[in-house]
Design an enzyme around this catalytic site. Structure first.
Site, PDB file in Angstrom:
ATOM      1  N   ASP A 129      14.728  45.070 191.446  1.00 41.40           N
ATOM      2  CA  ASP A 129      14.560  45.035 192.899  1.00 41.40           C
ATOM      3  C   ASP A 129      13.531  46.080 193.317  1.00 41.40           C
ATOM      4  O   ASP A 129      13.707  47.275 193.060  1.00 41.40           O
ATOM      5  CB  ASP A 129      15.901  45.298 193.581  1.00 41.40           C
ATOM      6  CG  ASP A 129      15.794  45.221 195.093  1.00 41.40           C
ATOM      7  OD1 ASP A 129      15.464  44.148 195.610  1.00 41.40           O
ATOM      8  OD2 ASP A 129      16.025  46.253 195.752  1.00 41.40           O
ATOM      9  N   THR A 162      10.155  42.585 198.800  1.00 47.22           N
ATOM     10  CA  THR A 162       9.846  44.023 198.722  1.00 47.22           C
ATOM     11  C   THR A 162       8.800  44.311 197.648  1.00 47.22           C
ATOM     12  O   THR A 162       7.994  45.227 197.792  1.00 47.22           O
ATOM     13  CB  THR A 162      11.127  44.825 198.425  1.00 47.22           C
ATOM     14  OG1 THR A 162      11.767  44.279 197.259  1.00 47.22           O
ATOM     15  CG2 THR A 162      12.084  44.744 199.586  1.00 47.22           C
ATOM     16  N   THR A 163       8.816  43.540 196.553  1.00 50.35           N
ATOM     17  CA  THR A 163       7.801  43.721 195.510  1.00 50.35           C
ATOM     18  C   THR A 163       6.480  43.086 195.932  1.00 50.35           C
ATOM     19  O   THR A 163       5.417  43.676 195.755  1.00 50.35           O
ATOM     20  CB  THR A 163       8.290  43.102 194.188  1.00 50.35           C
ATOM     21  OG1 THR A 163       9.542  43.679 193.830  1.00 50.35           O
ATOM     22  CG2 THR A 163       7.290  43.337 193.077  1.00 50.35           C
ATOM     23  N   ASP A 423      20.194  40.361 198.890  1.00 49.45           N
ATOM     24  CA  ASP A 423      18.866  39.835 199.229  1.00 49.45           C
ATOM     25  C   ASP A 423      18.962  38.378 199.668  1.00 49.45           C
ATOM     26  O   ASP A 423      18.331  37.964 200.653  1.00 49.45           O
ATOM     27  CB  ASP A 423      17.931  39.951 198.020  1.00 49.45           C
ATOM     28  CG  ASP A 423      17.503  41.386 197.753  1.00 49.45           C
ATOM     29  OD1 ASP A 423      17.857  42.259 198.566  1.00 49.45           O
ATOM     30  OD2 ASP A 423      16.841  41.629 196.728  1.00 49.45           O
TER      31      ASP A 423
END
Length: 563
Positions: A129, A162-163, A423
């Site tokens: 994550d 998020t990445t 998520d």
């Protein structure tokens, strides 16, 4: 002659603290003047006396150094500053380093990272994550911290991507570094990036699908989004099961299990009050007695006070009392005698949620029962999950709440499973509010890159270079997804580019077969809100870092010596 003129210049310069610099410069100046004289030779082409030239050069050199030393004296000794190209290079290096660190976790075949803390116990976390990895890092580079902050904001706002947002911002800055090396001004790059971002967003809006009016299709969209989100997580092996759990939770479907130890048609009082007043609670209080009988009298008085408080609570006509604080043995016995289920030590977030879903309010005083709002629930029962006993509330007034219980072989597995499901739930809850859906598998990036390329060909001037760079940065996302899956990214991206020049193409990367596939047929979908947030946040972060031309590191505050 040259030495004499040079000495004249040196003597004419005031005796400043930069003596060492002056000595070094005088040697360089002597060599320079010697070369000048040799080049002129016997032709006497120079009409300016060497003494005057050397004096002007020397004074210009020291005026600049004096100004810079005066600026440096503004800051404290431990403060530092980086200017111009050096500051910009520091920003580029930090941002690209964070991008390279995190990009191997992107996509369904992304790798995990082991994070080991340096604190007591040296706790180990295994995750892919992006937000979890980045917030665990201790970074000194300011540009890298900007990317970490946008990753946290992405996690808070939409829960996923998020990445992707960090990777896209890093690729934009990587391309910007090349443009700056070509002597294109940062403000020109920013203007081009803004035009490209606007064009890319319009391209996505043209291709979104909204099935909110059709309940069956909308639920199917939610299932596809949940499975796509979970496919890059540790739960990917059972993504069908967990996707259904997440969709059921978001769509507010309730499942109850009948067990003994139950209360039907419960009237619940949720409280945050002290139920342990069997001791003196005043800090520093001291009671002196002259006999054990007086001690017994004090204890009896405390019990009477507690009995009076319990009777006030019972007078509310309840059959379930939930308290955030501890409930000691004596009040617990009183509740049991009255046939009231007493639940103690509920965490504060838990009782706030419980009060909300049961329709009650958290009470701390009990003198006026009519002013206290009670909660209601059809059934409260104690159930066993594995070896743990849990209290299950079902049939609450507000049916939107539900609980998902995860069990696993280890804490590391459970923590990662919780992050993965979190998520998925966040993305689904955002999709319920904004029901627009896109295809996945690198399809959105290729659609945006195609439209941005068209815009670049229409735009005159240096901005077109920045727009083309934006397109290359977008194509880096599917490239990294293919690389992380061990595929030939150059071949796949060239095939994708050719497919997307056809009208209404649904082509994307199928990492399972290692080929270009139809994302609509494969059921790979993503929420529009996630892609929108990734695009806008990454562009804004890249713009912010590109604007920087100076980095000032302040001196740390020193503790004053008050002795």
């Amino acid at each position: 002659m040259i030495q004499k003129n040079c000495q004249t210049v040196l003597q004419s310069v005031p005796n400043t603290p930069q003596r060492r610099r002056r000595s070094e410069f005088s040697k360089r100046l002597f060599r320079f003047l010697f070369c000048c004289c040799c080049s002129v030779g016997n032709k006497q082409r120079s009409s300016i006396p060497i003494c005057v030239v050397s004096r002007n050069l020397y004074c210009s050199y020291f005026s600049k150094n004096l100004k810079s030393s005066q600026v440096e004296r503004i800051f404290k000794d431990e403060a530092s500053e980086e200017k111009g190209e050096r500051a910009r290079m520091s920003s580029f290096v930090g941002a690209v380093a964070i991008c390279d660190l995190i990009k191997t976790t992107l996509g369904p075949k992304g790798m995990d990272k082991i994070l080991q803390s340096t604190g007591r116990g040296r706790k180990v976390t295994v995750t892919n994550d992006g937000a979890t990895i980045l917030k665990s890092l201790h970074i000194d580079n300011p540009a890298a911290k900007v990317l970490i902050d946008i990753s946290k904001a992405q996690d808070d706002e939409v829960g996923d991507g998020t990445t992707s947002v960090v990777v896209l911002a890093g690729e934009l800055l990587r391309e910007a570094e090349k443009l700056v090396a070509m002597k294109i001004h940062p403000m020109t790059i920013i203007a081009g990036y803004r035009m490209a971002a606007e064009c890319a967003l319009k391209a996505l809006l043209k291709r979104v699908v909204d099935n909110k009016e059709d309940a069956e299709k909308f639920r199917s969209d939610l299932m596809k989004i949940a499975m796509t989100t979970l496919s890059s997580k540790i739960l990917s092996q059972d993504k069908d099961h967990f996707a259904k759990l997440a969709v059921d939770a978001v769509m507010r479907l309730k499942i109850g299990i009948g067990q003994p130890k139950r209360i039907e048609n419960a009237k619940i009082l949720v409280a945050n009050t002290a139920m342990d007043t069997d001791k003196v609670k005043i800090y520093g209080a001291r009671v002196r007695v002259d006999s054990m009988a007086k001690v017994a009298e004090i204890e009896a008085a405390e019990k009477d006070k507690m009995r009076e408080k319990v009777n006030k609570i019972i007078a509310h006509g309840i059959n379930c009392f939930i308290n955030r604080q501890l409930i000691y043995n004596f009040p617990e016995e009183l509740f049991a005698d009255a046939g009231i289920l007493a639940i103690e030590h509920a965490d504060f977030d838990g009782i706030e949620r419980l009060a909300l879903v049961t329709g009650g309010e958290i009470a701390s005083t009990f003198d006026n029962p009519e002013s206290v709002k009670l909660g209601h629930c059809k059934l409260i029962e104690e159930i066993m999950i594995g070896e743990d006993k849990l209290i299950h509330f079902s049939g609450v007034e507000m049916g939107q709440a539900c609980t998902i219980v995860l069990r696993g072989a280890s804490d590391h597995l459970l923590d990662e499973a919780e992050r993965s499901l979190h998520d998925a739930l966040c993305v689904l809850s955002q999709t319920v509010n904004d029901s627009r859906v896109l295809l996945g598998g690198g399809w959105p990036e290729m659609v945006m890159a195609r439209e941005v390329d068209v815009l670049a060909r229409k735009t005159p001037g240096k901005k077109s270079h920045a727009i083309e760079a934006f397109s290359r940065a977008l194509q880096a996302i599917p490239t990294i997804i293919a690389d992380n899956a061990g595929l030939d990214s150059a071949d796949l991206i060239s095939q994708l580019r050719a497919e997307h020049h056809k009208e209404e193409s649904n082509a994307g990367i199928d990492v399972i077969t290692g080929q270009v596939g139809d994302m609509a047929e494969l059921g790979i979908s993503e929420a529009f809100k996630v892609k929108q947030a990734v695009l806008l946040s990454a562009t804004e972060a890249a713009e912010m870092i590109l604007r920087v031309d100076e980095i000032i590191t302040c001196a740390p505050r020193k503790r004053e010596d008050r002795m």
